[in-house]
Write a protein that holds these residues in place. Structure first.
Motif, short mmCIF file in Angstrom:
data_model
loop_
_atom_site.label_atom_id
_atom_site.label_comp_id
_atom_site.label_asym_id
_atom_site.label_seq_id
_atom_site.Cartn_x
_atom_site.Cartn_y
_atom_site.Cartn_z
N LEU A 131 4.75 -2.56 0.65
CA LEU A 131 3.74 -2.34 1.69
C LEU A 131 3.15 -0.94 1.61
O LEU A 131 1.96 -0.74 1.82
CB LEU A 131 4.34 -2.59 3.08
CG LEU A 131 4.67 -4.05 3.42
CD1 LEU A 131 5.37 -4.13 4.78
CD2 LEU A 131 3.41 -4.88 3.44
N ALA A 132 3.96 0.03 1.28
CA ALA A 132 3.47 1.40 1.12
C ALA A 132 2.50 1.48 -0.06
O ALA A 132 1.46 2.16 0.03
CB ALA A 132 4.63 2.37 0.94
N ASP A 133 2.82 0.80 -1.17
CA ASP A 133 1.92 0.79 -2.32
C ASP A 133 0.59 0.11 -1.98
O ASP A 133 -0.48 0.58 -2.37
CB ASP A 133 2.56 0.07 -3.51
CG ASP A 133 3.74 0.85 -4.08
OD1 ASP A 133 3.80 2.07 -3.81
OD2 ASP A 133 4.58 0.23 -4.77
N GLU A 134 0.64 -0.98 -1.24
CA GLU A 134 -0.58 -1.68 -0.85
C GLU A 134 -1.42 -0.83 0.10
O GLU A 134 -2.64 -0.85 0.06
CB GLU A 134 -0.24 -3.02 -0.19
CG GLU A 134 0.26 -4.06 -1.16
CD GLU A 134 0.66 -5.36 -0.46
OE1 GLU A 134 0.48 -5.46 0.78
OE2 GLU A 134 1.14 -6.26 -1.15
N ALA A 135 -0.76 -0.07 0.97
CA ALA A 135 -1.49 0.78 1.92
C ALA A 135 -2.23 1.88 1.18
O ALA A 135 -3.33 2.27 1.58
CB ALA A 135 -0.53 1.37 2.94
#
Length: 148
Positions: free
Chosen positions: A15-19
């Motif tokens: 999720l952090a990478d997608e953000a």
């Protein structure tokens, strides 16, 4: 654990990478896209000279010398017909009227007799006529529903 990380930690990392890859939406603007700046001005500047001129022109048109004519409103003749029989006659209800015809008669009657369409002095009789008409049409619809 997946590759030395817990399932929770791997989901958080994803999720952090997608953000980071997400597109940051532009800040909201109060302008309409596609309209040039000349279309609508943000601020109208009025000089005191122009303001006085406009006020003088307005006051000239509204001079004190002009007589103010106020006519008393004329009561429409149909607002005198407040008896149930008279309203029923104005509605033109028939025993053989289907539901659609009754609804159409209600709309036409309201178009010509609604209290919002008459002078404020005559709203009470118009309101009375609408109440009687709605009562008569509702009764006719109940009779239709009760009929075999």
């Amino acid at each position: 654990m997946l590759f030395g990380k817990s399932l929770f930690q791997s989901v958080v990392d994803r999720l952090a990478d997608e953000a980071q890859d997400a597109v940051i939406p532009p800040e909201p603007s109060f302008r309409v896209n596609g309209l040039s700046a000349g279309f609508a001005t943000e601020k109208i500047e009025v000089s005191p000279v122009n303001a006085d001129f406009r006020q003088d022109a307005y006051l000239f048109l509204m001079s004190q010398d002009a007589p103010v004519e106020t006519k008393a409103p004329v009561k429409p003749p149909h607002l005198e017909r407040l008896a149930v029989e008279e309203v029923a006659e104005d509605l033109g209800l028939q025993d053989s009227d289907p539901r659609e015809t009754l609804q159409e008669r209600r709309r036409l009657f309201a178009k010509n007799n609604h209290p919002d369409t008459v002078h404020p002095d005559f709203r009470e009789p118009a309101n009375t006529r609408m109440k009687i008409a709605n009562l008569l049409i509702d009764e006719a619809m109940r009779r239709l529903d009760a009929a075999p």
